[in-house]
Design a protein around this motif. Sequence first.
Motif, mmCIF file in Angstrom:
data_model
loop_
_atom_site.group_PDB
_atom_site.id
_atom_site.type_symbol
_atom_site.label_atom_id
_atom_site.label_comp_id
_atom_site.label_asym_id
_atom_site.label_seq_id
_atom_site.Cartn_x
_atom_site.Cartn_y
_atom_site.Cartn_z
ATOM 1 N N GLN A 99 -4.661 14.020 10.226
ATOM 2 C CA GLN A 99 -5.362 15.221 9.811
ATOM 3 C C GLN A 99 -6.169 15.001 8.523
ATOM 4 O OE1 GLN A 99 -2.109 18.003 9.859
ATOM 5 N NE2 GLN A 99 -2.343 18.365 12.050
ATOM 6 N N ILE A 100 -6.938 13.900 8.539
ATOM 7 C CA ILE A 100 -7.895 13.619 7.476
ATOM 8 C C ILE A 100 -9.215 13.248 8.148
ATOM 9 C CG2 ILE A 100 -6.235 12.933 5.693
ATOM 10 C CD1 ILE A 100 -6.689 10.043 6.403
ATOM 11 N N SER A 101 -10.294 13.265 7.411
ATOM 12 C CA SER A 101 -11.595 13.018 8.030
ATOM 13 C C SER A 101 -11.714 11.572 8.518
ATOM 14 C CB SER A 101 -12.722 13.327 7.045
ATOM 15 O OG SER A 101 -12.813 12.310 6.073
ATOM 16 N N PHE A 104 0.849 -1.196 0.000
ATOM 17 C CA PHE A 104 0.000 0.000 0.000
ATOM 18 C C PHE A 104 0.884 1.245 0.000
ATOM 19 C CE2 PHE A 104 -2.987 -2.834 2.569
ATOM 20 C CZ PHE A 104 -3.783 -3.142 1.478
ATOM 21 N N ASP A 105 0.312 2.371 -0.421
ATOM 22 C CA ASP A 105 1.076 3.612 -0.340
ATOM 23 C C ASP A 105 1.264 3.994 1.133
ATOM 24 O OD1 ASP A 105 -1.072 5.380 0.626
ATOM 25 O OD2 ASP A 105 -1.920 5.148 -1.373
ATOM 26 N N ALA A 106 2.186 4.907 1.384
ATOM 27 C CA ALA A 106 2.573 5.258 2.765
ATOM 28 C C ALA A 106 1.386 5.742 3.595
ATOM 29 C CB ALA A 106 3.682 6.310 2.749
ATOM 30 N N ALA A 107 0.499 6.528 3.012
ATOM 31 C CA ALA A 107 -0.653 7.045 3.762
ATOM 32 C C ALA A 107 -1.570 5.916 4.211
ATOM 33 C CB ALA A 107 -1.425 8.049 2.908
ATOM 34 N N ASN A 108 -1.831 4.966 3.331
ATOM 35 C CA ASN A 108 -2.670 3.829 3.696
ATOM 36 C C ASN A 108 -1.969 2.926 4.715
ATOM 37 O OD1 ASN A 108 -4.894 4.551 2.165
ATOM 38 N ND2 ASN A 108 -4.249 3.384 0.386
ATOM 39 N N LYS A 112 -11.964 5.500 7.791
ATOM 40 C CA LYS A 112 -12.754 4.259 7.800
ATOM 41 C C LYS A 112 -12.828 3.643 6.407
ATOM 42 C CE LYS A 112 -15.799 5.387 11.672
ATOM 43 N NZ LYS A 112 -17.179 5.699 12.073
ATOM 44 N N THR A 113 -13.106 4.474 5.425
ATOM 45 C CA THR A 113 -13.222 3.983 4.048
ATOM 46 C C THR A 113 -11.926 3.320 3.600
ATOM 47 O OG1 THR A 113 -14.825 5.714 3.518
ATOM 48 C CG2 THR A 113 -13.697 4.669 1.664
ATOM 49 N N LYS A 114 -10.816 3.999 3.830
ATOM 50 C CA LYS A 114 -9.522 3.450 3.407
ATOM 51 C C LYS A 114 -9.184 2.175 4.175
ATOM 52 C CE LYS A 114 -7.393 7.615 1.631
ATOM 53 N NZ LYS A 114 -6.132 8.308 1.439
ATOM 54 N N TYR A 115 -9.438 2.173 5.472
ATOM 55 C CA TYR A 115 -9.121 1.006 6.301
ATOM 56 C C TYR A 115 -9.920 -0.222 5.848
ATOM 57 C CZ TYR A 115 -8.625 -2.079 10.310
ATOM 58 O OH TYR A 115 -8.379 -3.168 11.103
#
Length: 181
Positions: free
Chosen positions: A157-159, A131-135, A164-167
């Motif tokens: 600092q994201i909604s 996965f990319d670093a943010a994920n 939840k959606t990404k996880y």
Amino acid sequence: MDRDKRLIKKIKKKSSKAAANELVSIYYEEIYSYAYKQTVDKELSMDLTQEIFISMLKAIYSYDEKKASFRTWLYRIATYRIVDYYRSKYYKYTSIAVSIDDFSIYDEENIEVTVENKEEVKKIIDMVNRFDAANQQIFRLKLFADYTFLEISNTLQISESTVKTKYYSMLRKIRKDLEVV
């Protein structure tokens, strides 16, 4: 929390080694556990934990309590360091050269279970590493640091809904990949 602020202030103003040692000792087990859950390797986890605290002490002068709590800031450093490790050439080389001698086996009756558990964790970590670093940050903070979605949202600092959606999207992908394997 006040204790952390007091220690950080001593480190910043007086370069207090005692305050630095106390701050490290407060968080050492928690950060070690976070690293260990992701590596399942005692020595590597100890090395990564040491590197995390070295990075923390080097960067502590730029820490801003208005942006994040110290614990959140420390986990961010830890997550970046672990992601960096899994991206490193060293990891890619050593993951190819792993032998059965690397498995610590305590009970002869559970040899197969121990090996299977380590292999399962390794498969999941390998999937997460793609996965990319943010994920990766979201997944690691949720699974290995037991952060809530709200805490992850505040840390990155994201909604919260985005977290939840990404996880859950990553979980579905991992489950799908595990079924194929």
